[in-house]
Design an enzyme around this catalytic site. Structure first.
Site, PDB file in Angstrom:
ATOM      1  N   ARG A  58      -1.997  -0.603   6.242  1.00  0.00           N
ATOM      2  CA  ARG A  58      -0.496  -0.508   5.456  1.00  0.00           C
ATOM      3  C   ARG A  58      -0.727   0.040   4.033  1.00  0.00           C
ATOM      4  O   ARG A  58      -0.206   1.003   3.632  1.00  0.00           O
ATOM      5  CB  ARG A  58       0.185  -1.620   5.506  1.00  0.00           C
ATOM      6  CG  ARG A  58       1.755  -1.525   5.191  1.00  0.00           C
ATOM      7  CD  ARG A  58       2.187  -2.705   5.094  1.00  0.00           C
ATOM      8  NE  ARG A  58       3.720  -2.549   4.953  1.00  0.00           N
ATOM      9  CZ  ARG A  58       4.582  -3.347   4.195  1.00  0.00           C
ATOM     10  NH1 ARG A  58       4.070  -4.537   3.841  1.00  0.00           N
ATOM     11  NH2 ARG A  58       5.706  -3.176   3.933  1.00  0.00           N
ATOM     12  N   HIS A  62       0.873   3.344   1.984  1.00  0.00           N
ATOM     13  CA  HIS A  62       1.655   3.173   1.194  1.00  0.00           C
ATOM     14  C   HIS A  62       1.130   3.944  -0.302  1.00  0.00           C
ATOM     15  O   HIS A  62       2.067   4.250  -1.093  1.00  0.00           O
ATOM     16  CB  HIS A  62       1.835   1.672   0.663  1.00  0.00           C
ATOM     17  CG  HIS A  62       3.021   1.002   1.625  1.00  0.00           C
ATOM     18  ND1 HIS A  62       3.555  -0.053   1.150  1.00  0.00           N
ATOM     19  CD2 HIS A  62       3.238   1.477   2.958  1.00  0.00           C
ATOM     20  CE1 HIS A  62       4.509  -0.303   2.298  1.00  0.00           C
ATOM     21  NE2 HIS A  62       4.203   0.422   3.439  1.00  0.00           N
ATOM     22  N   ASP A  63      -0.048   3.844  -0.210  1.00  0.00           N
ATOM     23  CA  ASP A  63      -0.968   4.752  -1.335  1.00  0.00           C
ATOM     24  C   ASP A  63      -0.560   6.163  -1.255  1.00  0.00           C
ATOM     25  O   ASP A  63       0.039   6.776  -2.194  1.00  0.00           O
ATOM     26  CB  ASP A  63      -2.204   4.465  -1.502  1.00  0.00           C
ATOM     27  CG  ASP A  63      -3.036   5.087  -2.660  1.00  0.00           C
ATOM     28  OD1 ASP A  63      -2.277   5.432  -3.628  1.00  0.00           O
ATOM     29  OD2 ASP A  63      -4.269   5.608  -2.318  1.00  0.00           O
ATOM     30  N   ASN A  93       7.262  -3.277  -1.742  1.00  0.00           N
ATOM     31  CA  ASN A  93       5.921  -3.489  -1.521  1.00  0.00           C
ATOM     32  C   ASN A  93       5.842  -5.067  -1.796  1.00  0.00           C
ATOM     33  O   ASN A  93       5.885  -5.783  -0.825  1.00  0.00           O
ATOM     34  CB  ASN A  93       5.057  -2.911  -2.587  1.00  0.00           C
ATOM     35  CG  ASN A  93       4.777  -1.459  -2.057  1.00  0.00           C
ATOM     36  OD1 ASN A  93       4.644  -1.145  -0.917  1.00  0.00           O
ATOM     37  ND2 ASN A  93       5.010  -0.294  -2.865  1.00  0.00           N
ATOM     38  N   PRO A 162       9.280   5.085   3.880  1.00  0.00           N
ATOM     39  CA  PRO A 162      10.429   4.748   5.036  1.00  0.00           C
ATOM     40  C   PRO A 162      10.961   3.297   4.691  1.00  0.00           C
ATOM     41  O   PRO A 162      10.191   2.333   4.533  1.00  0.00           O
ATOM     42  CB  PRO A 162       9.622   5.064   6.133  1.00  0.00           C
ATOM     43  CG  PRO A 162       8.291   4.834   5.895  1.00  0.00           C
ATOM     44  CD  PRO A 162       8.013   5.197   4.600  1.00  0.00           C
ATOM     45  N   HIS A 192       1.806  -0.324  13.815  1.00  0.00           N
ATOM     46  CA  HIS A 192       2.659  -1.640  13.951  1.00  0.00           C
ATOM     47  C   HIS A 192       2.200  -2.184  15.199  1.00  0.00           C
ATOM     48  O   HIS A 192       2.771  -3.414  15.725  1.00  0.00           O
ATOM     49  CB  HIS A 192       4.447  -1.530  14.157  1.00  0.00           C
ATOM     50  CG  HIS A 192       4.725  -1.014  12.690  1.00  0.00           C
ATOM     51  ND1 HIS A 192       5.896  -0.193  12.478  1.00  0.00           N
ATOM     52  CD2 HIS A 192       4.175  -0.905  11.430  1.00  0.00           C
ATOM     53  CE1 HIS A 192       5.999   0.131  11.059  1.00  0.00           C
ATOM     54  NE2 HIS A 192       4.844  -0.518  10.435  1.00  0.00           N
TER      55      HIS A 192
END
Ligand code: HEM
Ligand SMILES: *[C@@H]1O[C@H](CO)[C@@H](O)[C@H](O)[C@H]1NC(C)=O
Length: 326
Positions: A58, A62-63, A93, A162, A192
């Protein structure tokens, strides 16, 4: 609607390009053990603390979605400009990030083995690959040679990452703004298959979905009851809330249970279940649900694609992943 989206893409979504200059084996001469040290440390840490496995997959995502894969997610606040709050401290985050400490550990080892050579952004890309591989994804090659950025802004998070309540068109548009297709969206959502979500991330689906329907009708009723038994009607902050597996079925034998769960209305996040709401995405979900071994290789390819996102801003090789060089 298109006016709203246009506004979003122009004002908030940073232009990202797919980076062509990265190459597999970038550290072959300068730090030949970089990838082996990373992998060894990840595998050893994952045995003791399995939570870092989803955490690192994750973190890389996210980076890369905010300012490209430049390790901006790893910087601590305050950053370069006085008073800037870093991405990691955005409420989106915040308390839900896992795996940050193991990256510090790898960086410390690599600074001894080859000082000032391996970027934090590359370490994170390798670490995400190794975590995925620990979780059963085929081992894939990671093109490297990224530089670490000097800017990390919490304000850039909400419109580049998102949110779990997004509808399919908003999701698809966000991914398209990063050069990712509808298929990439469906394939990457399969991340996920591992990890967890805390009650605030799906609470609205149980208690206040819409004025006429408090419970999301796309949620299997018995699964909803189970979730309600864990998440009470009053929401608490994420770090004080229970968490449940993102994959309602999850099996060590079958890599595709996340997609099977979607066909049974047991997607935990709204954005996962919403993949069943349009013909093209539903077809892909069903394909992954029917062929257990189709998805893992496609996930590996999609991760490489995510790993190529860049803003082409000037960068550096940080000494310490939590702060820019002095
Ligand atoms: C498609 C849109 C996506 C949305 C809306 C989304 C949203 C979320 C949310 C809300 C959580 C749970 C946070 C919490 O409650 O603790 C989560 C967890 C997670 N996400 Fe996503 N995500 C998306 C795509 C992705 C992608 C593309 C990846 C990686 C390639 C990814 C990897 C993960 C992982 C591994 C976890 C579990 C983290 C852990 O257990 O520590 N997600 N995501
Ligand atoms: C999706 O959400 C956006 C933003 O909230 C909205 O403008 C749009 O009408 C929604 N689309 C659909 C198909 O519901």
């Amino acid at each position: 609607m298109s006016a709203v989206l246009l506004f979003f893409s122009i004002v908030f979504v940073l232009p990202l390009a797919i980076h062509g200059d990265l190459r597999v084996g970038f550290y072959q001469e300068t730090c030949p053990l970089a990838e082996a040290i990373t992998r060894g440390t990840i595998f050893a840490a994952a045995v003791l603390n399995p939570g870092i496995v989803p955490g690192l997959v994750r973190l890389h995502f996210h980076d890369c979605f905010v300012r490209g894969c430049d390790a901006s997610i790893l910087l601590d606040s305050p950053t370069e400009r006085e008073g800037d709050t870093a991405e990691k401290d955005s409420p989106f985050n915040g308390a839900s990030l896992r795996g940050l400490e193991v990256l510090d550990e790898i960086k410390a080892q690599l600074e001894i083995a080859c000082p000032g050579t391996v970027s934090c952004a590359d370490i994170l890309a390798f670490a995400a690959r190794d975590a995925a591989s620990f979780a059963g994804i085929p081992n894939y090659e990671v093109p490297s040679g990224r530089l670490d950025g000097r800017i990390s802004l919490a304000d850039e998070v909400p419109h580049n990452l998102p949110m779990p309540f997004y509808n399919l068109s908003t999701l698809a548009n966000l991914f398209a703004s990063k050069g990712l297709s509808l298929e990439d969206l469906v394939v990457l959502s399969g991340a996920h298959s591992i990890g967890r979500a805390h009650c605030p991330s799906f609470h609205y689906r149980l208690y206040h979905f819409s004025p006429t329907q408090p419970q999301d009708p796309s949620l299997d009723p018995s699964y909803a009851n189970y979730l309600k038994s864990i998440c009470p009607p009053t929401v608490k902050p994420l770090d004080e809330s229970p968490a449940v597996p993102l994959d309602a079925i999850s099996s060590t034998m079958m890599p595709n249970t996340f997609y099977v769960a979607l066909t049974q209305h047991k997607g935990l996040l709204g954005t996962d279940q919403v993949l069943m709401s349009s013909m093209p995405t539903r077809k892909m979900v069903r394909r992954f649900a029917h062929n257990p071994f189709l998805w893992p290789n496609m996930f590996a390819d999609a991760m490489v694609k995510v790993g190529r996102l860049t803003t082409n801003e000037p960068g550096e090789v940080r000494k310490y992943c939590r702060s820019i060089n002095g």
